[in-house]
Structure formats: C-alpha cells, structure tokens
Design an enzyme around this catalytic site. Structure first.
Site, short mmCIF file in Angstrom:
data_model
loop_
_atom_site.label_atom_id
_atom_site.label_comp_id
_atom_site.label_asym_id
_atom_site.label_seq_id
_atom_site.Cartn_x
_atom_site.Cartn_y
_atom_site.Cartn_z
N CYS A 196 -4.46 -1.25 -2.24
CA CYS A 196 -4.62 0.19 -2.47
C CYS A 196 -5.48 0.37 -3.72
O CYS A 196 -5.12 -0.12 -4.80
CB CYS A 196 -3.25 0.83 -2.67
SG CYS A 196 -3.28 2.57 -3.19
N ASN A 197 -6.62 1.03 -3.57
CA ASN A 197 -7.52 1.22 -4.71
C ASN A 197 -6.87 2.06 -5.80
O ASN A 197 -7.01 1.75 -6.99
CB ASN A 197 -8.81 1.91 -4.24
CG ASN A 197 -9.76 0.97 -3.55
OD1 ASN A 197 -10.63 0.35 -4.15
ND2 ASN A 197 -9.60 0.85 -2.23
N GLY A 218 -3.13 9.47 -4.26
CA GLY A 218 -4.34 10.06 -4.83
C GLY A 218 -4.13 11.40 -5.50
O GLY A 218 -4.94 11.81 -6.33
N CYS A 269 -10.96 3.37 -0.65
CA CYS A 269 -9.56 3.57 -0.28
C CYS A 269 -9.36 2.77 0.99
O CYS A 269 -10.17 2.86 1.92
CB CYS A 269 -9.25 5.05 -0.04
SG CYS A 269 -7.58 5.35 0.62
N ASP A 276 0.86 -1.19 0.00
CA ASP A 276 0.00 0.00 0.00
C ASP A 276 0.89 1.23 0.00
O ASP A 276 2.08 1.16 0.31
CB ASP A 276 -0.92 -0.01 1.23
CG ASP A 276 -1.94 1.14 1.22
OD1 ASP A 276 -2.28 1.64 0.12
OD2 ASP A 276 -2.40 1.53 2.30
N SER A 277 0.30 2.36 -0.34
CA SER A 277 1.05 3.61 -0.27
C SER A 277 1.36 3.99 1.17
O SER A 277 2.33 4.70 1.43
CB SER A 277 0.25 4.74 -0.94
OG SER A 277 -1.01 4.91 -0.30
#
Length: 264
Positions: free
Chosen positions: A75-76, A44, A189, A11-12
C-alpha cells in the site's frame, strides 16, 4: 526458519492482490497470508497520525500471531507514512511500496509525468524526496484520486465499472498546467492497476502507465533468496471489519488461489 513460515502481504483493502500476482510468478511455492484492513479503508482520506497508528498496531499483532518471515506493506499510502516507524519497532523484515517515479522518469519522452495516488500519498515528503532524486529534470504532476480506490474494489467484487467514472476520478491530473504534454502516469496506489484498462481508455493511447508490483516482487524474492518454502496448509486471507463484507470479495481472491477468508 520453518519452511512454512509465511510472507504477509498487507493492504488497506484488496489492491495488494496486484502485488500478490507479481510475487507468485517469482515465488510460486511461498506460503502467503493476505491481510486487509477493510475496517480502515480508505487510508487516503485519513490523517498521517491515524494511518501510522493503525498500520503499526495491526502489523505488530500480525507479526505476533503469524510469525512471518517477511511483511510487505502493499500500500503506497501506508508505506509513505509508516514504513520507517514499522521498521523501527518490528524485527521482521519489511518491504514497502513506493511510487515508481524512477522508472517513469526514465520512460518519459515529453518530460511530463503524472503521479496518480491517494490524497495522503501525493502530499508526502517521501514523494518530494523521490522527485528530487530521480525526476529533477522532469515536471511531476500530482493528483489525489481517492475515488479510484472504491472503483477498484467494486471491479474486484464483479460490479460493472464505467470508464466515464474512472475518467472523472482521474481527470484532475490532466487538467493541470502542462497536463496536455503528459505521456507517463505512475499508478501510486496498488488498487489502481486493477483499473488500468479503463485508465488506458480514459487517457488515450499516447499515455503509458507504470506501477511498482513487479519491482516489489523482485525485492521480496531477493530478500528471501536461498530460503526454503513449503506449504503446510493452503494460503488464506484475513481482514478487519465484518467477515460477511469481506466474503463478497471471495471470487477475486479465488482468482489468486485463495479460498479461505477469515476475520482478524
């Protein structure tokens, strides 16, 4: 495949811990490496080209260094932009995270559903395709609430998060036409479920929330069914950026059984 070959959750930041929590319920014995691109946070607000390049580059290095049995892009934003590219270049099985539009469309009673994600996620063609496929009979309102990412990270660091700040960050969703009829909100998210109590208070009792963590966990379990799992060492987390900054999140990781935080 070695029984201690890990599953990598990428993920970020730390929103992917919501996926880890769901996965641990189904696969408690699976060895896990959590990888966070803290130096790239937030995704984002970045361009599609920036996100694609970062994600592909980092996952290539992660696959080479740790030889995982599976990588989950928890992570979307990264998934909607880079999932296809990463699958094309890596041999490792990849599970993505996409907005839970299908279950939301099945749940709504008013026919108005909301998509609360980052600015990058809500504008993706991937989302257009999901809407067309699963929510053609619904009204889908979208809003990019980048500020919720920082609030979710702050909450995990143990900082107080004001419900009014959460409400302001998400208010653009209900201020749109038909916003008063909204009854189901997709948390698109992985950071946002961390703020679900505050979001419930902000939106009121008439709104239900749905996110994809449980579905992602089921997909990972399905793809690894029949495989042997054992830990030769405790699970750990790695992050880009300054290790000292990452270590401020140690209490949050400890709640998920991860005590070893490392620089990547």
């Amino acid at each position: 495949m070695a029984a201690d070959s890990p599953i990598v959750l990428f993920d970020s930041g730390v929103g992917g811990l919501t996926v880890l929590g769901a996965m641990r319920k189904l696969l408690p014995q699976a060895p896990v490496i959590y990888a966070a691109d803290m130096a790239g946070l937030p995704y984002g607000a970045k361009s599609e080209a920036e996100v694609a390049a970062r994600v592909a580059g980092l996952l290539g290095r992660i696959a080479e260094r740790y030889d995982p049995r599976l990588i989950c892009i928890a992570c979307n934003t990264a998934s909607t932009i880079a999932l296809g590219m990463v699958r094309d270049v890596l041999e490792t099985p990849i599970v993505g995270t996409v907005p839970a539009i299908k279950p939301a469309a099945a749940m709504t009673e008013t026919g108005v559903i909301g998509l609360l994600g980052t600015e990058a996620t809500v504008r993706q063609r991937y989302v257009d395709d999901l809407e067309r496929k699963f929510a053609a009979d619904c009204t889908l309102l979208r809003y990019g609430a980048n500020n919720l990412v920082a609030l979710g990270e702050a909450k995990l660091r143990g900082e107080a998060v004001d419900v009014d700040d959460v409400a302001r960050a998400a208010s653009g969703l209900v201020l749109q036409e038909d916003g008063e009829r909204l009854d189901t909100v997709i948390l698109a998210c992985t950071h946002f479920p961390l703020l679900e109590p505050e979001l419930r208070e902000a939106f009121g009792s008439g709104v239900r929330f749905v996110h994809g963590a449980d579905g992602i966990a089921r997909r990972i379990a399905s793809l690894t069914e029949g495989q042997d799992f054992s830990r030769s060492a405790p699970d750990f987390a790695v992050a880009t950026g300054e290790l000292a900054d990452f270590e401020r999140l140690a209490p949050a990781f400890a709640e998920y059984g991860i005590a070893d935080l490392r620089a990547f």
